[in-house]
Design an enzyme around this catalytic site. Structure first.
Site, PDB file in Angstrom:
ATOM      1  CB  SER A 188     -14.952   0.968  -2.031  1.00 30.13           C
ATOM      2  OG  SER A 188     -15.887   1.374  -1.078  1.00 30.13           O
TER       3      SER A 188
ATOM      4  CG  HIS B  99     -16.196  -1.268   2.823  1.00 29.79           C
ATOM      5  ND1 HIS B  99     -14.936  -0.840   3.179  1.00 29.79           N
ATOM      6  CD2 HIS B  99     -16.540  -0.522   1.734  1.00 29.79           C
ATOM      7  CE1 HIS B  99     -14.547   0.133   2.347  1.00 29.79           C
ATOM      8  NE2 HIS B  99     -15.495   0.336   1.472  1.00 29.79           N
TER       9      HIS B  99
ATOM     10  CD  GLU C 102     -12.898  -2.307   5.430  1.00 29.19           C
ATOM     11  OE1 GLU C 102     -11.917  -2.294   6.212  1.00 29.19           O
ATOM     12  OE2 GLU C 102     -13.895  -1.567   5.570  1.00 29.19           O
TER      13      GLU C 102
END
EC number: 3.4.15.6
Lengths: 301, 301
Positions: A135, A177, A204
């Site tokens: 992330s 994401h 993800e």
């Protein structure tokens, strides 16, 4: 030290760049790959990206212990001063791998940019270590990183905010994401700004394993989108107003999934079967260990 | 009838294909374009796509009346028998424009496919009329239309369901609510199945105005994504399992915004300034009227 061993240690290491929400309870394919790469070495999990790091490290420690790692240490950096303490230096001294958890990429760079901690992480990478990030920890790998930009809509020219990243990978911009948050628009916006950078959007529970900055392989349950702007014939990014929707023509797009590979220098998908079997992400052969990467790094300077 | 007039009426008409949620309260740019194209003619708004059509027609009637249309009629088709009544035939006889509201594209084709209503709509189009559709009414324009496929994630090979559409536009597949619902994955999946079809993803409050099936111009507040698979070098669509994530290499992608235009035959973005000024969507010159398209159609048979 035999010559062939030094040559292996001299090489640039591996980046494991994860699109967030990697599986921690099922087959844990991605974290297993991290564990395999770190092998008998020390892995330092740093929660510097997080404003509320409590619990993050415990979760990762449990998973990595389950996956066979013996030496997993946590490193929180609450403020910039923590990045230059003797304790931090010692913790990183013999690390083989670093893992940046999620949070805010601007926290990573503002806390550790131009500190001894950052310098040590570069040394670990330069001496063949493994630098991982999920992330925010994925975005921060780039030279110039995205720090704000809307998802779930097409890109408006003024919507993107960028900042200088750690720069472990150059000529690429990484988003995470990706499909889940509908980020194609903002990645196209970033590439339109300067097609020198290759856009890499990672879903993800999906990762790219970048080998020696030459190529990457894909692992995990989603896709990786590569946006190549080198043949773009027109965009309105410079002329358009802030609220104007981006137009861009002749983008080349590749979608890669598990087992696919991409040559970063040639900007081409690779036939994964043709890769050097010793360095394939899918291969289960042991990774050469570096017991003391600092010594190795010194030898190569 | 003078020769030059018959030639104008002979030509194929205009498709106004809208990505859903077109503005109905602000400047209503898209619906204004519909009104301008229909001019003094009759517009029939059909709610056939909707399981619960109540209220739909009233909203559109109000907007179109506000925009100056004098003759706006509603046509609901609750069951297939409604599509072949004399009343329906009469309602459509002198229509210059048809507007398909949103709902379920499979309702449109299953209720009106191979009926006199469908035949009449084709005639209106073939004689220079205006066929409009938003959301489900956009998807249904294609030869083969998408009826199911997940958004907000990358495409799994088995996830897409297709069905035969109205086929007013060929060699293209249209998706709507595009950036808002993260539908890049499923559009890539559709194009991978057969790169003969050009993928066209249209954002909400955004439209393509297709002129004589030769080119389109873009209007509205979002973007239009054109996915051209003609140069694709690899995809796993045929070999991969149903749950496998799509891989596809060397897709060409164009993102177009308001004022941009695209040549459907050459598959290239067009310089909108070079378009025939008489047929530009942005142009405000009056559109030639067809008082009785059925007569015009008969003359051209």
């Amino acid at each position: 030290m035999p010559d062939h061993k030094r040559r292996k240690e001299d090489r640039v290491g591996t980046l494991i760049i994860i699109g967030g929400h990697e599986d921690k309870e099922g087959d844990r394919e991605i974290l297993q790959e991290v564990a395999r790469r770190v092998g008998k070495g020390k892995l330092v999990v740093t929660t510097v990206a997080s404003h509320e790091p409590e619990g993050y490290f415990d979760t990762y420690r449990k998973v990595f212990k389950d996956l066979g790692l013996k030496n997993v240490m946590g490193l929180d950096v609450n403020e910039r001063a923590d990045a230059v303490t003797e304790e931090t230096g010692k913790l990183l001294e013999d690390a083989r791998g670093i893992f940046f958890t999620g949070g805010d990429q601007l926290r990573i760079t503002s806390q550790i940019g131009d500190t001894q901690m950052e310098a040590r992480i570069r040394e670990i990478f330069a001496s063949g270590g493994v630098i991982c990030g999920t992330s925010a920890g994925a975005s921060v790998m780039c030279e110039t990183m995205m720090i704000e930009g809307k998802g779930g809509e097409s890109h408006r020219i003024g919507d993107l905010r960028m900042a200088p990243g750690l720069g472990l990978i150059r000529d690429a911009i990484i988003d995470q994401h990706f499909a889940e948050r509908g980020r194609m628009g903002r990645l196209l916006g970033a590439v339109a700004q300067n097609p020198r950078v290759l856009g890499i959007g990672i879903d993800e529970d999906t990762t790219i394993v970048v080998e020696e900055l030459r190529y990457f392989t894909v692992l995990g349950s989603g896709a990786v989108y590569v946006v190549d702007g080198s043949c773009v014939t027109h965009s309105n990014i410079a002329e358009g107003g802030e609220d104007q929707i981006l137009s861009i023509y002749d983008v080349k797009l590749h979608v890669l999934s598990k087992g696919d590979a991409f040559d970063l220098q040639e900007r081409r998908p690779l036939d994964a079967c043709k890769l050097d079997p010793g360095s394939k992400a899918q291969d289960s052969s042991p990774i050469p260990e570096i017991e003391n990467p600092r010594a190795a790094s010194a030898a190569s300077d």
